[in-house]
Motif scaffolding. Sequence first.
Motif, short mmCIF file in Angstrom:
data_model
loop_
_atom_site.label_atom_id
_atom_site.label_comp_id
_atom_site.label_asym_id
_atom_site.label_seq_id
_atom_site.Cartn_x
_atom_site.Cartn_y
_atom_site.Cartn_z
N PRO A 57 0.81 -1.23 0.00
CA PRO A 57 0.00 0.00 0.00
C PRO A 57 0.84 1.27 0.00
CG PRO A 57 -0.93 -1.61 1.53
CD PRO A 57 0.38 -2.17 1.05
N ARG A 58 1.91 1.30 0.79
CA ARG A 58 2.73 2.52 0.86
C ARG A 58 3.42 2.78 -0.47
NH1 ARG A 58 7.48 1.59 5.09
NH2 ARG A 58 8.05 3.61 4.19
N THR A 59 3.76 1.71 -1.19
CA THR A 59 4.38 1.88 -2.51
C THR A 59 3.38 2.43 -3.51
OG1 THR A 59 5.89 0.03 -2.07
CG2 THR A 59 5.62 0.71 -4.36
N LEU A 60 2.16 1.88 -3.49
CA LEU A 60 1.11 2.38 -4.39
C LEU A 60 0.82 3.85 -4.11
CD1 LEU A 60 -0.92 1.54 -6.62
CD2 LEU A 60 -2.57 1.11 -4.79
N LEU A 61 0.79 4.21 -2.85
CA LEU A 61 0.54 5.60 -2.49
C LEU A 61 1.68 6.50 -2.94
CD1 LEU A 61 -1.14 7.73 -1.00
CD2 LEU A 61 -0.02 7.03 1.13
N ALA A 62 2.90 6.03 -2.81
CA ALA A 62 4.05 6.82 -3.25
C ALA A 62 4.03 7.03 -4.76
CB ALA A 62 5.35 6.12 -2.82
N ARG A 63 3.62 6.00 -5.50
CA ARG A 63 3.55 6.14 -6.96
C ARG A 63 2.45 7.12 -7.37
NH1 ARG A 63 4.21 -0.10 -9.24
NH2 ARG A 63 6.37 -0.37 -8.56
N ALA A 64 1.29 7.05 -6.68
CA ALA A 64 0.22 7.99 -7.00
C ALA A 64 0.65 9.42 -6.66
CB ALA A 64 -1.05 7.61 -6.22
N ASP A 65 1.39 9.58 -5.58
CA ASP A 65 1.89 10.90 -5.20
C ASP A 65 2.89 11.41 -6.23
OD1 ASP A 65 2.04 13.10 -3.39
OD2 ASP A 65 3.98 12.34 -2.70
#
Length: 408
Positions: A372-380
Motif C-alpha cells: 500500500p505505501r508503494t502504491l501511495l508513493a507512486r500515486a503521489d
Amino acid sequence: MRHTWPDILQITLYNCPKAKLLIRDMLDELFLPWPHLIAGMAIIVCAVYSVWLGGDRFATEAEAEAVAVAIMIVHIAFRIAIHRHYLNSSYTDREHYWTRLFFVSALVSGLAWGTSLSLLIVSAPDQVKYLTLTIACVIIQSATARAFMAPLPLILQTLVLVIMVVSTSAWNGDWVVAPAAVLFIAFQAGHMRNLIAMRFREWQAQKDKDHLLAQLAKANDDLSEANEALRKAALTDGLTGLANRRAFDLHLELYCSPDAGTLEPVSLIFFDVDRFKSFNDTHGHQAGDQCLEIISRCARAMLTDTRQLAARYGGEEFALILPGTKASEARNIAEALRELVCRMPIPVHGEEVHITISLGIATTEVQNRVAPRTLLARADLALYRAKQRGRNRVEVIEAASDAETNDA
C-alpha cells in the motif's frame, strides 16, 4: 372503576407481548367440553338412580328427573357445539368475541347445572340428595380449579349454581344441604381467591419481565447505534463527509496488502486543488471550505461500486481507491472528475469562481502486486508530475522503480 372479565384480561395481558398467546392457551382449555361431559353424566346417573329407588310411587318426581336429564343432554350438546365452533372458526384478532362467548356459555352452564340439581333435590329420595350435594361440590371444585383463567364468568357460574341449590334446599325444608353448601362455597371462595391472586401476580411478573427485556433491547439498540455513530465519526472527515485519513489507510490496506487475497487490479487516484492556498488567501477560509465540500461531492459522484472509497487525505488533498479498476479505466474516471470540477461553479461573494484539480494515478496489477505505501508513493509521484506539467491534468504511473518512488 369496575371491569368485566374481558376488560381485566385487556388490562393485565394485552400490554404484554405474549398476551395473545396466553389468552389463546386459556381459551383452548376453557372451551374443552370434557368437564361438562363428566358433570352432566354424573347428574344423569344421579337422576336414574333416584328413579330406580323411587320405583312407581313417585310419578311426578320421575317427571322432574326426566326434565333434569333432558336439560343435561341439551347442555352437553350445547357445550360440544360451542367447542366445535371454536375449533372450526378463525381465532385471529377475535379475542373479545371468544372471551364474551365463553362468558355467556359459563352462565348457561351455571343455570343448567343449578336447574338440574334443584330438580333432583326436590324430587329425589333422601339418600340421593346427599349424592346430589356431592355432585354440586365437585362441580364447584372444578370451577374453582379453573377460576384463575377466567375469574368473573366462573365466579358467576358458581354463584348461580349455589344460589339455586341453596334456595331450593331451603324452600324444600332441607336445612342440612343449605348450610353445607354455604360452608363449602365459602371455603372454595378463599381457595379461588388465592388462585386468582397467584395468576395475576404471575401475569404481572411476566409483564414486568417483558417490559424490562424491551428496555434492555432498546438500550442495546441505542448502544449499537451510538457505537456505529462513533465508529463512523472516527472514520469520517467532519467537513466533507468523506472517509478520513485513518479510513483511507485501512481501506487501502484491505485491498492492497500482500495477504489481501484479491485477484483484481487496484487503482489509486490521488489529487488536490490547484493553487488552493492562493484561493484561500483571496476569498477567505469559508470559501475554501465550500470549495472542498464541492470537490467532495464531485469525488463521491465518481463511485460506482460499494468497494470504492472517496477520502479526504488531508488539507486540500483527496484520494479515490478503486478496487477492480485497471489503469485505463482509472484514467477515464480521473478525466471525468477533472472535467466535472472545472465546470462546477463556486459562489463567492455573489460571483461564480471556478477551480481546477491535478490528479495522479497508480495501479497495482495482480502479477505485480505492491505494498500500500508503494502504491501511495507512486500515486503521489504521478500527482507531482501533473503539477510540474502545468496542473489541471491527469498523470499515470504504470510502473516505477524504487529510485523513482523514493525521489518523489
